[in-house]
Motif scaffolding. Structure first.
Motif, short mmCIF file in Angstrom:
data_model
loop_
_atom_site.label_atom_id
_atom_site.label_comp_id
_atom_site.label_asym_id
_atom_site.label_seq_id
_atom_site.Cartn_x
_atom_site.Cartn_y
_atom_site.Cartn_z
N TYR A 1 0.84 -1.19 0.00
CA TYR A 1 0.00 0.00 0.00
C TYR A 1 0.88 1.25 0.00
O TYR A 1 1.92 1.28 0.67
CB TYR A 1 -0.88 0.06 1.26
N TYR B 1 0.49 5.33 1.02
CA TYR B 1 -0.31 6.36 1.66
C TYR B 1 0.45 7.68 1.59
O TYR B 1 1.67 7.70 1.49
CB TYR B 1 -0.56 6.04 3.14
N GLN C 1 0.78 11.37 3.80
CA GLN C 1 0.42 12.02 5.05
C GLN C 1 0.91 13.45 5.05
O GLN C 1 2.12 13.70 5.07
CB GLN C 1 0.98 11.26 6.25
N GLY D 1 -0.22 17.26 10.16
CA GLY D 1 -1.43 17.38 10.97
C GLY D 1 -2.60 16.53 10.50
O GLY D 1 -3.71 16.66 11.01
N GLN D 2 -2.35 15.67 9.53
CA GLN D 2 -3.40 14.82 8.99
C GLN D 2 -3.05 13.35 9.18
O GLN D 2 -1.89 13.00 9.39
CB GLN D 2 -3.60 15.08 7.49
N GLY D 3 -4.06 12.50 9.10
CA GLY D 3 -3.78 11.07 9.09
C GLY D 3 -3.35 10.63 7.71
O GLY D 3 -3.52 11.36 6.72
N PRO D 4 -2.78 9.44 7.59
CA PRO D 4 -2.40 8.93 6.28
C PRO D 4 -3.62 8.81 5.37
O PRO D 4 -4.70 8.42 5.80
CB PRO D 4 -1.81 7.56 6.60
N PHE E 1 -5.03 7.10 1.83
CA PHE E 1 -4.78 5.99 0.91
C PHE E 1 -4.55 6.49 -0.52
O PHE E 1 -5.28 7.35 -1.02
CB PHE E 1 -5.98 5.05 0.94
N LEU F 1 4.10 7.29 2.74
CA LEU F 1 4.28 6.07 3.52
C LEU F 1 3.95 4.84 2.68
O LEU F 1 2.94 4.83 1.97
CB LEU F 1 3.37 6.07 4.75
N PHE G 1 4.27 -0.56 8.36
CA PHE G 1 4.61 0.66 7.66
C PHE G 1 6.12 0.87 7.62
O PHE G 1 6.85 0.50 8.55
CB PHE G 1 3.99 1.88 8.35
N GLY H 1 8.79 6.07 5.75
CA GLY H 1 8.28 7.14 4.89
C GLY H 1 9.35 7.89 4.14
O GLY H 1 10.53 7.87 4.50
#
Lengths: 115, 115
Positions: A33, A35, A37, A40-43, A45, A91, A106, A109
Motif C-alpha cells: 500500500y 499512503y 500524510q 497534521g493529517q492522518g495517512p 490511501f 508512507l 509501515f 516514509g
C-alpha cells in the motif's frame, strides 16, 4: 528484509520536476500500500497492489501520480510535474495476506518537499 | 464516503495520569477498526477491533469498540513519557473486499506526556 524500507528518506525538489519514491516491502508480503500524510493529517490511501497488479488505485489524486510493482516486490511511486501541494510524507506499507489490514507494517516514509 | 473523527486532537497530561482517546466513524460496510501509534514517521500497530464490547488489552493500553454507537476508545493508564506520540484510528471498509481501498484514517490525537 527485516522491515519495510523506503528511499529516499528525504527528497527536496523544485516545482515541475519528476520524482520517484521507492518501497521495498517485507520479504514474502504480497500486499503493498502507498499512503500520503500531510502535516497534521492522518495517512491518506493512494494505491494498493496485490502481487504485481494495482488492485485499487482510486486514491491517486490525479494522472501525475503513478505507481508500479513489476516483479511483485519493490514498488516505485512516480510523480510527474510536481507541485507544492505534493509536499508530504509518503508512507509505504505491506502485509503478508491481502486484506489482512491488521497486520499492516509501515515503512519510515519518504518526506517530499516541493519548493 | 468513509469518515473517521478523533478527539481530542491534542492532549497534554502529566506522567502517571490516565488518558482516554476517542474515535468515531462512519463506514459503508464495517470490517474492522484499528489503532496505531505514530512516534516519528512509521505508524506501529496497536489493536484491531472487530466485535463490540470485547476489550483488547496490551500492558497499560486497552481498547474497546461499540458498533452500535460507532465509536471506539483507547485507554492508557499510568502514562509514561514514552507514550508521547500521535495515536491514529482507522477503519477498514469491507465493501470491496480483499483490502482494496486500504484504511481510512482519522487526523490522530497528539498526546504529550509531561514528566
Amino acid at each position: 528484509g527485516a522491515g519495510v524500507s523506503q528511499t529516499p528518506s528525504n527528497k527536496v525538489t523544485e516545482k515541475g520536476k519528476y520524482v520517484e519514491l521507492r518501497c521495498d516491502p517485507i520479504s514474502g508480503h504480497t500486499a503493498l500500500y502507498w499512503y500520503r500524510q500531510s502535516l497534521g493529517q492522518g495517512p491518506e490511501f493512494l494505491i494498493y497492489f496485490q502481487g504485481t497488479g494495482a488492485a485499487d488505485d482510486s486514491g491517486l489524486p490525479n494522472d501525475r501520480f503513478f505507481a508500479v510493482r513489476p516483479e511483485g516486490s519493490v514498488s516505485t511511486l512516480k510523480i510527474q510535474r510536481t507541485e507544492r501541494g505534493d509536499s508530504a510524507v509518503y508512507l509505504c506499507a505491506s502485509s503478508k495476506i491481502a486484506g489482512a489490514l491488521g497486520e499492516l507494517f509501515f515503512g519510515e516514509g519518504s518526506r517530499l518537499t516541493v519548493l | 464516503e468513509d469518515k473517521v473523527v478523533q478527539s481530542p486532537l491534542s492532549l497534554v497530561v502529566h506522567e502517571g495520569d490516565t488518558v482516554t482517546l476517542n474515535c468515531s466513524y462512519e463506514v459503508t460496510n464495517f470490517r474492522s477498526l484499528l489503532w496505531y501509534k505514530q512516534e516519528k514517521k512509521a505508524p506501529t500497530f496497536l489493536f484491531m477491533l472487530t466485535s463490540s464490547g470485547i476489550e483488547k488489552k496490551s500492558g497499560r493500553l486497552s481498547s474497546i469498540l461499540d458498533k452500535k454507537e460507532l465509536f471506539s476508545i483507547l485507554n492508557i493508564t499510568a502514562t509514561q513519557t514514552g507514550d508521547s506520540a500521535v495515536y491514529l484510528c482507522a477503519v477498514e471498509d469491507g465493501r470491496s473486499g480483499g483490502g482494496a481501498d486500504g484504511l481510512t484514517f482519522g487526523k490522530g490525537t497528539h498526546l504529550i506526556i509531561q514528566p
